[in-house]
Design a protein around this motif. Structure first.
Motif, PDB file in Angstrom:
ATOM      1  N   THR A  65     -12.892  21.931 -14.389  1.00 26.28           N
ATOM      2  CA  THR A  65     -13.718  22.868 -15.449  1.00 26.28           C
ATOM      3  C   THR A  65     -13.871  23.686 -13.861  1.00 26.28           C
ATOM      4  N   VAL A  66     -14.354  24.546 -14.042  1.00 31.33           N
ATOM      5  CA  VAL A  66     -14.308  25.471 -12.614  1.00 31.33           C
ATOM      6  C   VAL A  66     -15.423  24.991 -11.077  1.00 31.33           C
ATOM      7  N   THR A  67     -16.488  24.524 -12.000  1.00 27.11           N
ATOM      8  CA  THR A  67     -16.862  23.761 -10.793  1.00 27.11           C
ATOM      9  C   THR A  67     -16.034  22.822 -10.830  1.00 27.11           C
ATOM     10  N   GLU A  68     -15.453  21.734 -11.127  1.00 25.44           N
ATOM     11  CA  GLU A  68     -15.030  20.748 -11.258  1.00 25.44           C
ATOM     12  C   GLU A  68     -13.998  21.112 -10.321  1.00 25.44           C
ATOM     13  N   PHE A  69     -12.587  21.979 -10.627  1.00 26.39           N
ATOM     14  CA  PHE A  69     -11.924  22.870  -9.587  1.00 26.39           C
ATOM     15  C   PHE A  69     -12.555  22.715  -8.060  1.00 26.39           C
ATOM     16  N   ASP A  70     -14.214  23.830  -7.845  1.00 22.47           N
ATOM     17  CA  ASP A  70     -13.654  24.506  -6.737  1.00 22.47           C
ATOM     18  C   ASP A  70     -14.117  23.026  -5.756  1.00 22.47           C
TER      19      ASP A  70
END
Length: 236
Positions: free
Chosen positions: A160-165
Motif C-alpha cells: 500500500t502507499v503507507t507501507e511503501f512510505d
C-alpha cells in the motif's frame, strides 16, 4: 525525466495546478502549503528539486538552513518571488538558491531550468548528485523510489502507499532508530498521539508481505520500547 520536485508555493500561485502540469512532463511533483510541511517532507524524502516561494513565512530562513545542511538538501533549489530589482535576486542567490523565478511562476521556465541543470550535471558527471533517489539495494530487497516498486528475491511485492512510505523512510537511514511517533508524523504528515498505534499494524503487514518475521534482524528491526530501524549493511 525520472526526477522529482517539492513545490512550496503560496495558494495564490496555485501549487496543485503547477504540480499537475509538471507531472505531465514526467516529473513526480508534490505540493505542500507552508515551510513547516516542507521541513517534514524533506526529512522523510530528499527530492531532486525544490521550488520555494520566498514570500512564505520562514522561507528565507528555511532556504539558509538547507544550505547549512540542517538535513540533506535537494541538489537544486529554485526560489520564486516578485524580485523587485536585482538586489532581491542577489539576496536569494546569496542565501543558497541555484536559480530565481519571478512570480507568477511560469511552468515552462521551471522546466527549462530543470533541463539546464540536468544537462550541466550530465556534462560534468554529476548524474549521481542529481539523482538522489537511486534504487536502494539491501540483501534480497530492492526499492525503486520513483516507480514506488519493491521486490524481494526478485519477486514483486505489492505494498500500500503507507507501507511503501514506511519502508522507504526506514531504508533511507539504515541503523537510525525511528520512534512510532516519528514514523507517524513523517508518513501520515500529521501529529496525533492517539493514532501512533497504527504504525505497528502497518509494520506488521509490511513484514508479512516481505516474508520476514517480527524477530528479523536482516531488514526491519524492532527496537523494543522505542520503534523500528532498518538493518545496516554487513561489511564483507
Amino acid at each position: 525525466m525520472g526526477h522529482d520536485i517539492l513545490v512550496v508555493l503560496s495558494e495564490e500561485e496555485q501549487p496543485e495546478t503547477v504540480c499537475a502540469r509538471l507531472s505531465q512532463y514526467g516529473l513526480t511533483a508534490k505540493a505542500v502549503k507552508n515551510v513547516r510541511k516542507a521541513v517534514q517532507s524533506l526529512k522523510a524524502h530528499i527530492n531532486t528539486f525544490l521550488l520555494l516561494d520566498l514570500s512564505l513565512e520562514g522561507a528565507p530562513e528555511f532556504l539558509a538552513g538547507l544550505v547549512a545542511c540542517v538535513f540533506p538538501p535537494p541538489p537544486y533549489l529554485l526560489a520564486a518571488d516578485l524580485f523587485r530589482g536585482s538586489g532581491a535576486r542577489t539576496a536569494a542567490l546569496n542565501l543558497g538558491a541555484d536559480a530565481c523565478l519571478e512570480k507568477p511562476v511560469d511552468v515552462e521556465e521551471v522546466l527549462a531550468l530543470i533541463h539546464a541543470a540536468l544537462r550541466r550535471a550530465e556534462q560534468r558527471g554529476w548524474t549521481d548528485r542529481m539523482n538522489v533517489n537511486l534504487c536502494i539495494e539491501h540483501e534480497e530487497l530492492s526499492i525503486e523510489p520513483h516507480r514506488r516498486r519493491v521486490t524481494m528475491c526478485g519477486v514483486l511485492v505489492e505494498l500500500t502507499v503507507t507501507e511503501f512510505d514506511i519502508l522507504y523512510l526506514l531504508a533511507q537511514y539504515p541503523g537510525v532508530v525511528f520512534s512510532k511517533a516519528q514514523i507517524y508524523e513523517r508518513v501520515w504528515d500529521e501529529e496525533d498521539s492517539f493514532m501512533v498505534s497504527r504504525v505497528a499494524d502497518h509494520v506488521s503487514s509490511l513484514r508479512q508481505k516481505l516474508g520476514i518475521g517480527p524477530k528479523d534482524q536482516h531488514y526491519i528491526q524492532t527496537v523494543h520500547g522505542i520503534g523500528y530501524r532498518f538493518a545496516e549493511p554487513v561489511e564483507t
